[in-house]
Design an enzyme around this catalytic site. Structure first.
Site, mmCIF file in Angstrom:
data_model
loop_
_atom_site.group_PDB
_atom_site.id
_atom_site.type_symbol
_atom_site.label_atom_id
_atom_site.label_comp_id
_atom_site.label_asym_id
_atom_site.label_seq_id
_atom_site.Cartn_x
_atom_site.Cartn_y
_atom_site.Cartn_z
ATOM 1 N N HIS A 186 -49.697 118.991 82.626
ATOM 2 C CA HIS A 186 -50.409 117.994 81.827
ATOM 3 C C HIS A 186 -51.666 118.586 81.190
ATOM 4 O O HIS A 186 -52.229 119.574 81.683
ATOM 5 C CB HIS A 186 -50.748 116.783 82.698
ATOM 6 C CG HIS A 186 -49.540 115.965 83.056
ATOM 7 N ND1 HIS A 186 -49.604 114.728 83.647
ATOM 8 C CD2 HIS A 186 -48.217 116.226 82.859
ATOM 9 C CE1 HIS A 186 -48.376 114.247 83.803
ATOM 10 N NE2 HIS A 186 -47.518 115.149 83.345
ATOM 11 N N GLU A 199 -54.665 117.584 81.090
ATOM 12 C CA GLU A 199 -55.854 117.561 81.959
ATOM 13 C C GLU A 199 -55.832 118.752 82.916
ATOM 14 O O GLU A 199 -56.857 119.415 83.141
ATOM 15 C CB GLU A 199 -55.894 116.266 82.779
ATOM 16 C CG GLU A 199 -55.966 114.990 81.937
ATOM 17 C CD GLU A 199 -54.595 114.400 81.587
ATOM 18 O OE1 GLU A 199 -53.641 115.166 81.359
ATOM 19 O OE2 GLU A 199 -54.500 113.170 81.525
ATOM 20 N N CYS A 208 -53.191 113.355 87.461
ATOM 21 C CA CYS A 208 -54.354 113.914 86.751
ATOM 22 C C CYS A 208 -55.644 113.271 87.242
ATOM 23 O O CYS A 208 -56.681 113.948 87.317
ATOM 24 C CB CYS A 208 -54.188 113.764 85.245
ATOM 25 S SG CYS A 208 -52.922 114.882 84.608
ATOM 26 N N CYS A 251 -52.673 110.187 83.967
ATOM 27 C CA CYS A 251 -51.748 109.678 84.992
ATOM 28 C C CYS A 251 -52.419 109.787 86.366
ATOM 29 O O CYS A 251 -53.502 110.363 86.509
ATOM 30 C CB CYS A 251 -50.436 110.453 84.954
ATOM 31 S SG CYS A 251 -50.586 112.120 85.619
HETATM 32 O O1 LIG Z 1 -51.857 112.352 82.211
HETATM 33 C C1 LIG Z 1 -50.963 112.780 81.443
HETATM 34 C C2 LIG Z 1 -49.737 112.151 81.309
HETATM 35 C C3 LIG Z 1 -48.770 112.727 80.551
HETATM 36 N N1 LIG Z 1 -48.992 113.904 79.936
HETATM 37 C C4 LIG Z 1 -47.909 114.525 79.146
HETATM 38 C C5 LIG Z 1 -46.701 114.929 79.944
HETATM 39 C C6 LIG Z 1 -45.596 114.856 78.938
HETATM 40 O O2 LIG Z 1 -45.535 116.110 78.234
HETATM 41 C C7 LIG Z 1 -46.045 113.743 78.014
HETATM 42 C C8 LIG Z 1 -45.411 112.412 78.314
HETATM 43 O O3 LIG Z 1 -44.123 112.431 77.804
HETATM 44 P P1 LIG Z 1 -43.329 111.088 77.387
HETATM 45 O O4 LIG Z 1 -42.161 111.599 76.596
HETATM 46 O O5 LIG Z 1 -44.261 110.265 76.540
HETATM 47 O O6 LIG Z 1 -42.965 110.400 78.647
HETATM 48 O O7 LIG Z 1 -47.444 113.596 78.213
HETATM 49 C C9 LIG Z 1 -50.217 114.523 80.015
HETATM 50 O O8 LIG Z 1 -50.441 115.610 79.443
HETATM 51 N N2 LIG Z 1 -51.177 113.931 80.762
HETATM 52 ZN ZN LIG Z 2 -51.225 113.620 84.132
#
Ligand SMILES: O=c1ccn([C@H]2C[C@H](O)[C@@H](COP(=O)(O)O)O2)c(=O)[nH]1
Ligand SMILES: [Zn+2]
Length: 188
Positions: free
Chosen positions: A98, A100, A127, A124
């Site tokens: 991610h 972060e 993170c 998320c």
């Molecule tokens: O905290 C976060 C949450 C998600 N991400 C990234 C991880 C994935 O590459 C995308 C999410 O993919 P979807 O196709 O929209 O489910 O976002 C992040 O970097 N940080």
């Molecule tokens: Zn995350």
């Protein structure tokens, strides 16, 4: 372009009238600048669906880490699919780092205690844990997707529980980089 709130230099003093020979310049406000950097970093992500960027700023307003979502270092053939019909091992979620995490790993200072993280997507729950363990003391996010409500709720709960302020960036205008305006000519 977005200008800083209050006085132009942030000093609180009244702004002096520009010299007639000087061009009036617009100065980008901090939130726009740092979220702008996060947004630019997001543009580097190879995720075909969701590009995310993060920018970490210390108490002196210096950038100490930038990252975007991407596959782990040296990986070559990991899947970017999000297709729910595929096996879990054929979908990106088990592999992708991610934004972060990458911003924290890319830090160029000894630690991140007291820093603010600007992130283009609401962090998320995993993170949020990293943010807390890194000692980051404020989170500014831009967009919030509602496809993982349990993760979002857990993230909010952890940040609130640790009294880490969480603020949504609500831009009132766009930032446009017009490269032609950055072309400087010698004055003759
Ligand atoms: O905290 C976060 C949450 C998600 N991400 C990234 C991880 C994935 O590459 C995308 C999410 O993919 P979807 O196709 O929209 O489910 O976002 C992040 O970097 N940080
Ligand atoms: Zn995350």
């Amino acid at each position: 372009m977005a200008s800083p709130s209050g006085s132009a230099d942030g000093s609180g003093k009244a702004q002096e009238a520009p010299q007639t020979s000087e061009k009036a310049r617009e100065v980008l406000a901090d939130d726009y600048y740092f979220m702008g950097i996060a947004g630019l970093a997001a543009k580097k992500s190879k995720d075909p669906m969701t590009q995310v960027g993060a920018c970490i700023v210390n108490q002196e307003k210096k950038i100490v880490g930038v990252g975007y979502n991407g596959m782990p270092r040296d990986s070559k053939n990991l899947p970017w699919s999000r297709n729910a019909e595929k096996e879990e091992a054929e979908r990106k979620y088990l592999y992708v780092c991610h934004a972060e995490l990458n911003a924290i790993m890319n830090k160029n200072s000894a630690d991140l205690k007291g820093c603010t993280m600007y992130v283009t997507l609401f962090p998320c729950n995993e993170c949020a844990k990293l943010i807390l363990q890194a000692g980051i003391k404020e989170v500014v996010y831009f967009s919030e997707k509602n496809d993982t409500p349990a993760s979002t709720a857990a993230s909010k709960k952890m940040l609130e529980d640790a009294a880490v302020p969480l603020r949504k960036f609500e831009p009132k205008e766009a930032i446009v980089i017009d490269f032609s305006k950055l072309q400087h000519h010698s004055a003759k």
